[in-house]
Design a protein around this motif. Structure first.
Motif, short mmCIF file in Angstrom:
data_model
loop_
_atom_site.label_atom_id
_atom_site.label_comp_id
_atom_site.label_asym_id
_atom_site.label_seq_id
_atom_site.Cartn_x
_atom_site.Cartn_y
_atom_site.Cartn_z
N LYS A 196 0.83 -1.20 0.00
CA LYS A 196 0.00 0.00 0.00
C LYS A 196 0.87 1.25 0.00
CE LYS A 196 -4.12 -1.69 -0.06
NZ LYS A 196 -5.05 -1.32 -1.12
N PRO A 197 0.26 2.41 -0.25
CA PRO A 197 1.01 3.66 -0.17
C PRO A 197 1.68 3.82 1.20
CG PRO A 197 -1.14 4.03 -1.15
CD PRO A 197 -1.13 2.62 -0.67
N ASP A 231 -9.99 -1.59 -3.08
CA ASP A 231 -10.30 -2.79 -2.30
C ASP A 231 -11.79 -3.05 -2.12
OD1 ASP A 231 -7.54 -3.62 -1.50
OD2 ASP A 231 -7.54 -1.58 -0.67
N TRP A 263 -14.86 11.42 4.66
CA TRP A 263 -14.78 10.50 3.50
C TRP A 263 -16.01 10.63 2.61
CZ3 TRP A 263 -17.86 5.83 3.21
CH2 TRP A 263 -17.61 5.05 2.07
N GLU A 303 1.74 6.21 3.34
CA GLU A 303 0.90 6.72 4.44
C GLU A 303 0.11 5.59 5.09
OE1 GLU A 303 -0.65 11.16 3.77
OE2 GLU A 303 -1.26 9.78 2.19
N ILE A 304 -0.46 4.73 4.29
CA ILE A 304 -1.27 3.63 4.81
C ILE A 304 -0.37 2.62 5.54
CG2 ILE A 304 -2.84 1.77 4.18
CD1 ILE A 304 -3.98 4.58 3.81
N LYS A 309 -10.78 3.24 -3.56
CA LYS A 309 -10.16 3.20 -4.88
C LYS A 309 -10.07 1.79 -5.44
CE LYS A 309 -7.25 7.30 -4.14
NZ LYS A 309 -5.86 7.76 -3.91
N TYR A 339 -6.66 -4.37 6.95
CA TYR A 339 -6.09 -4.76 5.66
C TYR A 339 -5.75 -6.24 5.60
CZ TYR A 339 -5.74 -0.02 3.84
OH TYR A 339 -6.04 1.23 3.34
N ASP A 399 -10.50 6.29 1.81
CA ASP A 399 -10.22 6.67 0.42
C ASP A 399 -9.41 5.59 -0.28
OD1 ASP A 399 -11.61 9.00 0.49
OD2 ASP A 399 -9.87 10.31 0.83
N ASP A 400 -8.43 5.07 0.44
CA ASP A 400 -7.60 4.01 -0.16
C ASP A 400 -8.42 2.77 -0.44
OD1 ASP A 400 -4.87 2.89 -0.80
OD2 ASP A 400 -5.54 1.49 0.76
N LYS A 436 -8.13 8.80 5.10
CA LYS A 436 -7.08 8.21 4.27
C LYS A 436 -7.31 6.72 4.07
CE LYS A 436 -3.44 11.50 5.54
NZ LYS A 436 -2.19 11.70 6.32
#
Length: 1462
Positions: free
Chosen positions: A406-407, A470, A496, A409-410, A468, A424, A464-465, A461
């Motif tokens: 993941k990014p 998941d 969100w 930040e995540i 996109k 996750y 949003d992730d 965050k």
């Protein structure tokens, strides 16, 4: 006074102790027992000393009744029990507690209080608190049995089915448990018993029983624990605090054991798992919910009986064991809970330990066995216990394999927060498993994880992730649904929801759903349904009057929905889009229904318009099913309702209202609507306007109607587009006159199914006005009068049409059902200016506007007095225009004689001195003569001199401008103006003949008759132009004049002949009458040959009526001298000469023609021929001699061939109807013509039969008998003749006179008279039946005798009642004029039977013997003499009689001597 009275009472009671026994013996009755226990309670309070003295009697009477379960007695009993225990200290000395009292008490509570738990159980705590230790020893056993009995009471049926009973038992259990624990704290054995043997088993049992979990048990447990925890925290005595802590530790150990045991199973019991979840949720709350549920006054006592002075001394006994002498029961706990809102450390740690232990067990089962039951339990746990410790424990030793991709930040968030990492690592995988239908509990885990985030930005965050990549659509839907159902959850995800990532994704979703290939949706309907539900949710849910998602995304989604609906509306085939439209309806409905506090998006009004348009169009155009139309309606109505209820009156600028009004206007003006489409449109408008009325703002309704209202030029354009066929009837009836051709040259009846725009527009606006008037809304600018005027125009147009198509009659019926009528509208609104408006339009345009005024006067919608002011100045109508001309013509039937004379006076001078061109102009001879004719038509001008003067003027026109008169000319070269003036001249001559009583000069007769014949020649020569309306009208009035002249000369008598010129009659007969029929008979043949099935109501067939009526006056001689082309039929057996065969073969088939005038005219002509025909068969009578079989002869072959065809047609019409069941034939229908022709044919056959000799009648009768034609006729007659053949008008005549019936009155078959059409067939059927009985009595009798019993009785009753007396009277009247006698054995009249009898007598005297079979000399059918002689006895017989004898007896012997007949 009060004190002395009390002392006296006491003395009285003390002196009468012995009477107590009497009272005790009588208390078997409930009320008496209850009163007794109330008395005991009162005496314990007032005279305790007396009660102590009587303890030996009082104690047993109260305590031994402790198991009394009577609902009347029970409250007083337990009150008395407590007072007895308090007042009489030694009460237990007088009863055996262990043997007599406790067993009874144990039985009552073990049985759950026997339905009185709510009464008894609140007394149990005070009861056990008053028990001395001496009688409860051994204490451990006593309390164990007591609590065990309490718990057992929960298992009874009454307790299970009553929540109040169950709650009473549970409350008593925990109160007593806490009391016993408090009293025995430190006694380990008792503590163990209370926890191990009572509380834990009780909880375990409840966890297995879902019925008890819904009660307050867990709350009572939480309250009990809270009280112990509070006591342990605040207790100054360390020993006591230590003992309480030990009790709590022991409780948590045992509770943990049973919870783990229930969860740690592969197939865990669903109810037990649910019970553990509920229990932990309740225990997790720092404060019990019981406090809020408790009643403010929970004390059980007689408050009014306690003096104020004593209240200070009152002491309570609580569950904590504070014991005193007086008693008062309270259910309120004495200790308050921790007010900080935090769990006590004594509960927090063991509870968290238990949660972690259960979570660990559950995650293991989920990981290893994929147990959904344990996963659901885990979701519940995390909802109440979402902490990093729990999530960390759930993760175990797993690596961050997924999060690492993941990014950054995540990844950092996951590394810092175990909850995010768990989300996750585990949760996303579970959410994306397709086979799981219900996954709401997984979304709860998501929210539990989000709670562990530090702030909103972290949560945004993460979401949003997930959005996109998941999360699937169904997961997004469930997340947003959960947010809508809980303000706490919504607060977690608000950033969100309002964000760009979710907004863009939803817009793309809307685009995808709306543009998806529709065929692919069939196999995955639920999949798409979830997506549509998601769109509906984000549009319809609001928080604090704000959308869930950003406004800009709401707007963009609505635009997508509108675009899709618009495509559906424009598409010709929408079957495959049903699913799409249905989903959009659901989304839009939810959007409109929920947007109460939100402003509508601009695009939503476009969406609303399209929804309205789809609902306002018929299914044939939209191809949408009924269920979808219903959804559309509900959807757009919810939108309009939202629109009109906006508080800021922004609806006044609404684009929907403006655009919908414009669309409605275009629909009715430009589009082609059929009746069904118009009904759907009006229904939608009705719904729309009634919703608009809810705004209570009349401005809105007035503006809306004004927006739909056409302007004057638009109205005029629609009026001009109406088909002009409406003019046919007014022209034919002379109500209007025209001198120009306003029809198409090749005139054809328009075969259309769509309503003209004028009808649709007037209906729509009338409907709108009707709704407005019901709410007393006043329209501006005379709109009401204009709309009503246009409605009247539409209705008048429909009424004037000849034989209007079904859809137009349906239009008028629809308006009636909707109450869209002039009478209804004028009652509701002010129409004072309407009549003036109608007159203005009539004088300006004429035509239908003029006829509307006449219609209103005729229907009495307006009175003649209201009309008079509008035509008071007669001179104002001159010079004549078409409008003025038509207005006067329409008013003529309602004008007085004087008023008509005034109009006539204006016309007379104008008829003189015109130039040739002026003669045919509206303001010239044509117009003024038309007005004069209209006045004359109403029989109001009786001035013979005036009429002769007009006739002389017309004669002068002929002399001066002969070429104007259309004599023997080609009408294709004639102008409409010339045709118009000729029509008015011919009309005048016809009216002149009818209403002028003064004699005419020979020159005047010559002019009239020669002109008539010349015009008739023109009519004959221009048959090809009959399709032109003015030519058709010219032909009609020409035939009318010929008919009127024929009628005039036919009705001349010796008295009237003297007033006529000398040679006029002979000239008429020899020249003019012959000329008329020599012209008209060929026309009849030609017209009927070209048009096989043209109705008489058709304008195309208009000339048939006057022409056919004229032909009824043709004489027999003229018929016989006809010049028709030969028409012979090969192999036709007939004795008729060729000219008669031609006449019959030409005319008889016309009895099948689809026009009544033709049928009647042909009947009249053939009727005159019938008496002439039998003579041609008479010459061939010798060929029908003395055969073995009975001879037969056919009536005219043409008639019998026609009859055969008609019988087949009648079989189709009447064959399935039982004899005796009366059939009503609709006038002028196709069946009417079939039946009419059939009956007329029979009248001709019977007339022919009557004219034949007796010998021929016998042969004709035999033919009818063999073909069974007469039988068929008689069956049909009893389907057509009415049950009561009485004339309707005779019902009011004098009772002692015989009523007129269809049998007593001769049938007059009129061609022009249509008022009696409904009676034509019944009367004609009766006439034919009368003729058959009169001329064929034997054959009718034979049919009657051979018919089945039911028919036999029907015929017998009807004939006896209505026909026999008429026939008898007629025959006896004929006998009275003759010297012959009565007999009636043969077919023919009675007089003919008598003549035959006389012939028999004459023959007998000539020496001829009777036939010994029929006992007649002359045979009844073939009129032969007896010729066949027996060789043995020499007697002679008729050949026909012998044949009948041999066939009926099956013997060949002589009827007389019985010898074999050779």
């Amino acid at each position: 006074m009060k004190a002395s009275a009390t002392k006296e009472d006491l003395c009285l009671l003390q002196s009468k102790k012995e009477k107590v026994e009497l009272i005790l013996s009588a208390f078997t009755f409930a009320l008496i027992r209850s009163a007794y226990f109330e008395l005991v309670s009162a005496l314990c309070q007032r005279i305790p000393q007396l009660m102590k003295e009587e303890a030996s009697k009082v104690s047993p009477s109260v305590l031994l009744s402790i198991d009394d379960s009577d609902p009347i007695v029970c409250p007083a009993l337990w009150e008395a029990v407590l007072y007895t225990l308090t007042t009489i200290e030694d009460c237990w000395l007088h009863v055996n507690a262990k043997k007599s009292v406790f067993p009874k008490l144990s039985t009552v509570i073990r049985e759950g209080g026997r339905g009185l738990a709510t009464v008894i159980y609140p007394y149990l705590l005070p009861f056990i608190s008053k028990l001395p230790q001496s009688i409860t020893n051994p204490k451990l056993d006593f309390f164990k049995n007591f609590l065990t009995s309490l718990v057992a009471g929960l298992s009874t049926e009454r307790t299970k089915t009553s929540s109040s009973e169950s709650l009473a038992v549970i409350s008593a259990f925990f109160e007593c448990l806490r009391f016993i624990m408090q009293q025995n704290l430190g006694e380990e054995e008792t503590e163990q018993m209370l926890i191990n043997d009572q509380l834990i088993p009780f909880i375990d049992a409840v966890l297995k029983d879902p019925g008890l979990q819904h009660g307050q048990l867990f709350n009572h447990l939480a309250e009990t624990l809270s009280s112990w925890e509070a006591k342990a925290d605040t207790e100054k005595d360390e020993k006591t605090a230590h003992n309480l802590e030990n009790v709590l530790i022991h409780f948590w150990e045992r509770l943990s054991e049973i919870c783990v045991a229930k969860i740690n199973e592969p197939e865990a019991d669903v109810e037990s798992v649910l019970g553990v979840s509920n229990l932990l949720q309740v225990l997790q709350k720092p404060n019990s919910s019981l406090k809020s549920n408790k009643k403010k006054n929970g004390k059980v006592r007689f408050a009014d009986e306690i003096p104020e002075s004593n209240k200070e001394n009152e002491k309570c006994v609580s569950s904590e064991g504070e014991n005193t002498e007086g008693w008062e029961l309270t259910t309120e706990p004495s200790l308050t809970h921790n007010c900080s809102g935090l769990l006590s450390p004594l509960r927090k740690k063991p509870l968290e330990d238990l949660v972690c232990k259960l979570a660990d067990i559950s995650i293991n089962y989920v990981n290893e066995q994929k147990s959904e039951q344990h996963l659901r339990f885990l979701s519940t746990l995390l909802d109440s216990f979402s902490s990093s410790r729990v999530f960390k424990m759930l993760l175990g030793d797993e690596k961050q394999s997924i999060v690492q991709a993941k990014p950054l930040e995540i990844a950092k968030l996951a590394q810092k927060n175990p909850a995010v990492q768990f989300l996750y690592q585990k949760l996303i995988g579970w959410l994306n498993e397709d086979q799981r239908k219900d996954f709401g509990f997984l979304v709860d885990i998501l929210y539990s994880a989000l709670r562990c985030c530090d702030n909103d930005m972290e949560r945004k965050k993460v979401l949003d992730d997930l959005t996109k990549v998941d999360l699937k659509w169904n997961s997004l839907l469930k997340i947003i649904e959960k947010a809508c159902s809980s303000s706490d959850k919504h607060a977690l995800v608000t950033p969100w929801l309002k964000g760009d990532i979710l907004g863009e994704k939803l817009v793309n979703l809307a685009d995808c759903l709306c543009n998806e290939d529709l065929e692919s949706r069939v196999s995955s309907e639920p999949y798409f349904s979830e997506r549509w539900t998601l769109l509906s949710l984000v549009l319809s849910q609001h928080v604090k009057n704000d959308y869930l998602i950003g406004d800009v995304y709401v707007e963009r989604i609505i635009v997508k929905l509108h675009e899709t609906l618009f495509k559906t509306k424009e598409s010709s085939e929408a079957e495959n889009s049903d699913s799409s439209v249905s989903f959009i309806c659901d989304v839009a409905y939810n959007y409109f229904s929920s947007a109460k506090g939100c402003l509508l998006m601009p695009s939503s009004e476009d969406l609303l318009l399209t929804l309205f348009q789809l609902c306002a169009q018929s299914k044939e155009k939209t191809h949408l099913p009924d269920f979808l139309i219903c959804k559309l309606k509900n959807t757009w109505l919810s939108g309009v309702n939202l629109l009109v209820h906006q508080t800021d009156s922004s609806y006044k600028e609404s684009t929907f209202l403006h655009l919908s009004a414009v669309w409605l206007k275009n629909q009715v003006q430009a589009s082609s609507l059929d009746i069904n489409s118009l009904q759907v449109l009006l229904s939608a408008v009705d719904d729309l306007l009634n919703t608009l009325l809810e705004s209570e703002d009349s401005y809105l309704m007035r503006v809306y109607i004004g927006s739909v209202m056409p302007n004057d030029s638009e109205w005029e354009k629609m009026r001009q587009s109406l088909p002009m066929q409406w003019l046919h009837r007014p022209l034919l009836e002379g109500r209007l006159s025209l001198n120009y051709e306003c029809f198409k040259t090749d005139f054809k009846e328009q075969d259309i199914k769509t309503l003209p725009s004028h009808l649709c527009t007037s209906a729509l606006l009338s409907k709108m006005v009707l709704i407005a008037l019901r709410k007393e809304i006043v329209l501006e600018n005379n709109e009401l009068e204009k709309i009503i005027a246009e409605l009247l125009y539409s209705l008048q147009w429909c009424e004037e049409l000849d034989n209007p198509p079904i859809f137009l009659t349906g239009f008028c019926e629809m308006l009636q059902k909707m109450n869209i009528t002039y009478d209804h509208l004028r009652v509701l609104g002010n129409t004072s200016g309407l009549l003036q408006q109608l007159f203005n339009r009539s004088r300006e345009h004429g035509t239908l506007w003029s006829l509307i005024i006449a219609k209103l006067i005729l229907s009495r919608s307006i009175s003649s007095d209201e009309v008079k002011p509008h035509y008071k100045r007669k001179e104002s109508f001159f010079p004549l225009t078409e409008g003025n001309l038509h207005t006067i013509q329409s008013l003529c039937p309602f004008l007085s004689k004087e008023e008509k004379k005034e109009f006539s006076a204006q016309c007379i001078p104008a008829l003189l001195g015109w130039t040739k061109k002026d003669l045919w102009s509206t303001n010239g001879g044509f117009g003024h003569l038309a007005i004069f004719n209209s006045c004359l038509q109403t029989k109001s001008i009786d001035d013979g001199e005036l009429l002769h003067g007009i006739l002389k003027i017309i004669i002068s026109w002929k002399k001066e401008h002969e070429d104007i008169f259309l004599f023997s000319c080609n009408l294709s070269e004639a102008s409409p103006e010339v045709l118009g003036v000729n029509i008015e001249i011919i009309r005048f001559l016809s009216l002149f003949l009818k209403y002028c009583s003064s004699p005419l000069a020979e020159s005047e007769w010559d002019f009239i008759m020669c002109s008539m014949l010349a015009w008739l020649e023109t009519t004959s020569e221009n048959q090809a132009l009959y399709s032109i309306p003015l030519v058709q009208l010219f032909a009609c009035v020409s035939c009318d004049l010929a008919c009127d002249l024929s009628a005039f000369f036919d009705s001349t008598t010796l008295d009237t002949v003297g007033n006529l010129p000398v040679n006029l009659i002979s000239e008429w007969k020899e020249f003019f009458s012959q000329g008329i029929h020599s012209l008209l008979l060929p026309i009849l043949v030609t017209v009927t040959g070209e048009n096989k099935d043209v109705s008489e109501t058709s304008f195309q067939n208009a000339m048939l009526k006057p022409m056919c009526e004229t032909l009824t006056y043709i004489s027999k001689e003229q018929l016989l001298s006809h010049k028709l082309p030969a028409r012979l039929v090969a192999d036709q057996k007939t004795n008729l000469p060729e000219y008669l065969q031609t006449l019959l073969n030409t005319l008889a088939p016309l009895l099948l023609f689809r026009a009544r005038p033709v049928q009647i005219a042909v009947y009249h002509m053939l009727y005159k021929l019938m008496p002439e025909l039998p003579q041609y068969d008479q010459d061939n009578l010798k060929t029908y001699g003395d055969e073995e079989e009975e001879p037969a002869l056919s009536p005219p072959a043409t008639l019998m061939s026609l009859l055969s065809t008609q019988e087949d047609l009648l079989e189709n019409v009447l064959g399935c109807v039982p004899v005796g069941q009366i059939v009503t034939i609709k006038p002028l229908s196709e069946d009417f013509c079939y039946v009419l022709g059939y009956l007329l044919t029979w009248k001709l056959i019977l007339t022919f039969f009557k004219a034949a000799s007796s010998q021929l009648r016998a042969l004709y009768s035999m033919y009818l008998r063999k073909t069974k034609s007469l039988n068929k006729l008689l069956y049909h007659l009893f389907r057509l003749m009415p049950e009561n053949p009485t004339y309707a008008e005779t019902a009011i005549e004098v009772p002692n006179k015989d009523p007129k019936t269809f049998f007593t009155e001769e049938l007059q078959l009129s061609i022009r008279e249509t008022a009696t059409l409904p009676y034509h067939i019944p009367h004609l059927a009766c006439s034919v039946y009368h003729m058959t009985l009169k001329d064929l009595p034997a054959m009718v009798r034979l049919w009657w005798n051979s018919s089945e019993k039911r028919v036999f009785n029907i015929v017998d009753r009807f004939t006896s009642k209505y026909v026999s007396s008429v026939l008898s009277f007629q025959e006896i009247s004929s006998v009275q004029t003759s010297t012959q006698l009565f007999n009636g054995m043969t077919n023919g009249s009675i007089m003919e039977g008598l003549a035959l009898w006389k012939n028999n007598v004459d023959k007998r005297f000539e020496g001829v013997e009777d036939c010994m079979i029929c006992f007649s000399v002359i045979h009844g059918f073939n009129y032969s003499l007896p010729k066949k002689a027996c060789r043995t006895c020499k007697k002679k017989f008729h050949s026909a009689c012998l044949y009948k004898w041999f066939t009926s007896s099956n013997k060949s012997t002589c009827p007389l001597c019985r010898e074999t007949f050779f």
